[in-house]
Each structure stands twice: as C-alpha cells, then as structure tokens.
Enzyme design. Sequence first.
Site, PDB file in Angstrom:
ATOM      1  CB  VAL A   1      -0.948   0.004   1.226  1.00  0.00           C
ATOM      2  CG1 VAL A   1      -1.691   1.324   1.323  1.00  0.00           C
ATOM      3  CG2 VAL A   1      -1.935  -1.143   1.160  1.00  0.00           C
TER       4      VAL A   1
ATOM      5  CE1 TYR B   1      10.663   7.955  12.287  1.00  0.00           C
ATOM      6  CE2 TYR B   1       8.901   9.130  11.167  1.00  0.00           C
ATOM      7  CZ  TYR B   1      10.072   9.135  11.918  1.00  0.00           C
ATOM      8  OH  TYR B   1      10.638  10.329  12.287  1.00  0.00           O
TER       9      TYR B   1
ATOM     10  CG  ASP C   1       1.364  17.021  12.034  1.00  0.00           C
ATOM     11  OD1 ASP C   1       1.278  18.154  11.519  1.00  0.00           O
ATOM     12  OD2 ASP C   1       1.911  16.071  11.464  1.00  0.00           O
TER      13      ASP C   1
END
Length: 407
Positions: free
Chosen positions: A31, A36, A150
């Site tokens: 995907v 990370y 965020d």
Amino acid sequence: MSLTRKKGFYKQEVNKTAWELPKTYVSPTHVGSGAYGAVCSAIDKRSGEKVAIKKLSRPFQSEIFAKRAYRELLLLKHMQHENVIGLLDVFTPASSLRNFHDFYLVMPFMQTDLQKIMGMEFSEDKIQYLVYQMLKGLKYIHSAGVVHRDLKPGNLAVNEDCELKVSGPQQAQSGGGRLSTTEPLQAAPEASSLSKLLLPMSPEPQILDFGLARHADAEMTGYVVTRWYRAPEVILSWMHYNQTVDIWSVGCIMAEMLTGKTLFKGKDYLDQLTQILKVTGVPGAEFVQKLNDKAAKAYIQSLPQSPKKDFTQLFPKASPQATDLLEKILELDVDKRLTASQALTHPFFEPFWDPEEETEAQQPFVDPLEHQKLTVDEWKQHIYKEIVNFSPVARKDSRRRSGMKLQ
C-alpha cells in the site's frame, strides 16, 4: 521452518520487503511506505475483512526508534473510539525475546484520506458530518490527555460513505501541552504518506499514526503542508498551548472544504503568521500580555492595527452557522477558542448531534516510561511484553449510517 519463527507464520516478499505473517492474514498487497515503516493490506481470514498491516522499519536501531515504537504501540492500544484509529492486532514472528527483531501492527483499512479528496466540492451537510466526526474523535483523544498537534487532511481517513477517522499524529503529545524538545523529528516528505494509509474501515472518519515523534517545529524542513494547518501558538511557541491547538486545525480544514483552497498557505513561519493575522486581525494589548516570547511581543506590537476580516465575506457560500463556528474556532487567543466539547454543541451540527456518541476515554493515556532513559534491549523487553499480553478488543461499530457517498 526456521526455529526462530513461530508456527503458523509464513514468509512473503512484498515490494522488496520481507514480511512474516500469521496464516490468518492472506493476500498481502503493498500500500505504501515511509520513513518509519511499510504498510500492506491483507485479508483477515477469520472475518473476511481487509486490514492494514504496518511493519515498523528497524524499530530497534536506536533508543529513540525503540521509544517511538513503544509509544506508538501504547497509544494505538489505548484508543478505542469509532473516530480514532485503534489497534486490531499486534504480532511478532519471533518465538522468543532472544530472536525478537520485528513486529507488526494491524489496523482497519480505509480507502482514502481527506487530502486526496480535498479538490472536490463538499455540500454543507457533508461538511457538517465530516467535521462533526473529527470533533468527536478529538473530544475522545483530548479526554485521554493527548494532544494531536499535527491534524491535517492527510491524517483523516475517509471511506466512500463519508465516514471518517482521525489518525494518530506523528507527534502525538500527552500531558496537556508539555512541549518535548528531546526528540527532533528528522522530517521526510514521505513520512505523512504512511499515515494516510493506516485508515480504519469503520463507519466514520478516524485519526492516525500515533506517537512516532514528539516535537517538530523549527526542525521541520521541507515538510511544509504541516504548517498550514497548525495553530500559531505551536508554530511560534509564543504562548502556552492547550488541546485547542487541534481545534484550530479543524477550522483550517473546514475552511478549505468550504472554499476548495488552503486558508493559510504560508511560505515560511513568518509568512504563515502574516497570513493568519490578515484574517484574525492584529491582536490588541490584552492578547500581547499573554505572549511568553519577548521577540513575538515586540513583533506584534510593531505591526499596524488591522481589524478582523468579515467571515461572511471570506466564506460567501457558507451558512451563517458555519461562519459563526469558524469565527469561534479560528480564534487567536487559546483561552477563547472553543474546545472540542464546546464545538460539538454548536448549532451547525444540529442535524447530526447525538450526545451519546460523543464518548470520552475511560482512562487517561499514561506512558509509564515517558521520562525513562532506557537501552534498546530494555525497550525491546517492554515491547515484547506488550505484544505477548495483547488481547484484541472488539471495536465499536458505528451506530449511524450517513447514506452520503463521496461521489
């Protein structure tokens, strides 16, 4: 079969990465990937449902990586709300702590995120429904003592029924506004693209990717989009901040849904502030007194006074209720800005308002090791223990179907 791998696992290469999965998860398909880790979709044979599986990239390469991995696992485990991404499963192919090197996080899969559909025209009822769900997710996150910090369209997972989940932030922050400067984020433009893909397939929007990093302001280079949705007090560290930093972000997202354009598209931090002040007006003495930063105080005092923009002119197609809500959440003063709970009671959301769905966390989020300085091996032990002791919790299904398609 390797002696280091548990029974019932199989190995498969997905997009040039070796995956070791339990046989309950089949048809792994790439995907996306980011700084990370990597994400694939798979089918859970037990339920027949598609899930997203995230393989963390070298979680034990350093103390900081290991601490991030531990924190992300804890946050995902803690979150149990229909509008917030949570953990369906976590596993490792390792048969013991001695050969424990990798682990995998399993989350619901959703088709897209808000960023990818921001160009479309949103009807007011879609905006009501989507923003209501964002605020429900934030009310839950905030009640757990976590600040997202965020929130942006790429962190909001959406499915074809206009249902949304808020993904965990890459700098999810616990502790009601303590700003950690110990772990600067090595910003990579692709880091957010990973978050976008971990979207739960549940009946509403969700919030993604908790706890990868803690502090990213001046250190962020090239990762501009984040700035456009960030509250001025976070960008500039000019005054204390609280959980309403996330409400400012909701205002920026809602404004963009109304107009099709980014509201504050700053080229740098100063330009960002300039664009914000053009809309909010230059604040007066009462606000300036609250600023902690002397340079910020001097700068604001040096600006010519300018009035707040007329929101009905700024958003000519919006209803009076929509503009009233925007004025109350795009408020420069954090002490006057609405909280998630207050915003949810605004008349704008009346068609969808259901107090029973506005649940709070049963317990505050606690990271018992938040202030610990541990070795990689010690972090590894704690993570392994969390994985071994994990028991899946049945996630709440949505009690409402909107019937609204995104097309």
